[in-house]
Design an enzyme around this catalytic site. Structure first.
Site, short mmCIF file in Angstrom:
data_model
loop_
_atom_site.label_atom_id
_atom_site.label_comp_id
_atom_site.label_asym_id
_atom_site.label_seq_id
_atom_site.Cartn_x
_atom_site.Cartn_y
_atom_site.Cartn_z
CB ALA A 210 -56.17 18.94 19.02
CB SER A 211 -59.92 22.64 21.56
OG SER A 211 -60.91 22.47 20.56
CG MET A 212 -55.29 25.44 25.27
SD MET A 212 -55.37 27.23 25.47
CE MET A 212 -54.42 27.41 26.70
NE ARG B 143 -54.48 18.09 22.49
CZ ARG B 143 -53.64 19.24 22.43
NH1 ARG B 143 -52.50 19.31 22.60
NH2 ARG B 143 -54.55 20.19 21.77
#
Ligand SMILES: C[S@@+](CC[C@H](N)C(=O)[O-])C[C@H]1O[C@@H](n2cnc3c(N)ncnc32)[C@H](O)[C@@H]1O
Length: 381
Positions: free
Chosen positions: A87-89, A28
């Protein structure tokens, strides 16, 4: 100092076991820019973290199971600090990918590239050459392209454009996956999905932050499906409900009517399923809770209901020492409290349905929302 691998391993433990290897293959931190914002613990406001000055905190934030803001105020100067890209969970990303039932060779259109992280995960599952992702912000798209290349996914097609138009040159798609929420399903998403394909999107209303909507595309040019799961995302740019602070909308010179109610806001505003149904039934209405002196401990607060289009508002005053009901004031063409109260009564009388009993059908003429089966339309019919 914790290493990247240790951070990755810790995040993996928070994800469903089936998804750990997929997330492990897509680091990530490669997708997150040097400047990010995390939610402040006390007030929820974004706190900036810079990779150069705080490398350990930055890396730790990259691998927390939490959304990370990567842009404020659409990238413009000044502004109120509105989070315009995240940036989504990771656990929410995993939930959505699982719901999409992806497999090698499917063609996928993602709406809302953001960092490119989700596009890279999709690419792991279906093959990078099968993924098209559309981002409205050119700078974000450029950052995502670079990160995708670094992660070995340069054949993901990253397109700058308004995702509400889909991207017909890459279609037809087996899956359209939106990572920005809508209130109205753009019809091009249906047109560009092959019959038998699916559309997965966060769906919200001005009143309720949203649930996941899972649509199946039929061969007659319609798509239909149910809501399921608590999935709050930022809005696609063209469908953001109007903002507005109470002090700008509720003015001293406004005339209003005054009544009392025995209805406490707890259920209509706070209960996920009740507020979901009310949001469907009362379009355009937003709510804001203002605690007295910003101190929830006093137990006194006011719920403001506001509709930007008509300028209508209602205030709903809650005090623990209430006698004779809670005071409600209403101003403007729409009696918003009455609308909310009627929608809440409908929901109670319908047996307090969970949001999963509701569904939506999209046709070229628009969308309608139903309960239990597509013939039982509750709005938009
Ligand atoms: C929650 S973020 C997406 C996260 C992303 N999938 C990731 O993995 O980082 C939502 C993104 O949608 C983008 N967006 C908003 N409206 C859009 C639109 N109409 N078309 C395309 N992208 C849009 C925003 O700029 C933002 O980057």
């Amino acid at each position: 100092m914790t290493t990247t691998e240790e951070h990755q391993a810790r995040l993996a433990e928070e994800l469903p076991a089936a998804w750990r290897s997929v997330f492990h293959a897509v680091p990530r931190h490669v997708f997150l820019p040097g400047k990010i914002w995390v939610r402040g613990e006390s007030d929820g406001q974004p706190i900036a973290l810079d990779r150069r000055t705080a490398p350990d905190a930055w890396l730790e934030a990259c691998y927390r199971d939490a959304p990370v803001a990567v842009q404020l105020d659409d990238g413009g100067p000044g502004g109120s600090g509105y989070v315009s890209s995240t940036a989504s969970m990771p656990s929410v990303v995993a939930t959505m990918l699982e719901a999409a039932e992806l497999s090698e060779g499917q063609r996928v259109l993602e709406i809302g590239t953001g960092t490119g992280f989700n596009a890279a995960l999709i690419a792991r599952l279906v093959g990078a050459g099968n993924v098209t992702t559309v981002e409205i912000d050119a700078d974000l798209a450029e950052g995502a392209r670079a990160a995708l290349a670094e992660a070995g996914c340069s054949s993901v097609a990253t397109v700058v454009g308004d995702g509400e138009n889909g991207y017909s040159p890459g279609g037809p798609y087996d899956r359209v996956i939106a990572t920005a929420a809508v209130q109205r399903i753009p019809y091009p998403w249906v047109e560009q999905t092959r019959p038998g394909g699916r559309i997965l999107t966060p769906f919200g209303t001005a009143f309720h932050s949203g649930a996941l909507l899972h649509l199946h595309v039929a061969d007659d040019g319609t798509a239909s499906g149910r809501f399921g799961g608590d999935t709050a995302f930022m809005w696609v740019r063209g469908q953001r409900p109007s903002h507005g602070a109470v002090e700008d909308r509720v003015l001293a010179e406004h005339e209003y009517t005054e009544t009392t109610t025995s209805l406490h806001p707890y259920e209509p505003v706070g209960d996920f399923d009740a507020s979901f149904a009310i949001g469907l039934g009362v379009p355009g209405m937003r709510s804001t809770v203002v605690h007295d002196h910003d101190d929830p401990a006093t137990g006194r607060f006011t719920v403001y209901l506001m509709d930007a289009d008509s300028g209508s508002w209602a205030s709903w005053r809650v005090t623990p020492e209430r006698s004779g009901g809670y005071r409600v004031c209403q101003h403007g063409a729409r009696a918003l409290f009455d609308e909310l109260s009627a929608a809440h009564t409908w929901w109670r009388r319908a047996g307090r349905p969970e949001h999963t009993r509701f569904g939506l059908t999209v046709t070229p003429d628009g969308q309608r929302i139903w309960i239990d089966e597509p013939g039982q339309v509750v709005s938009g019919g």
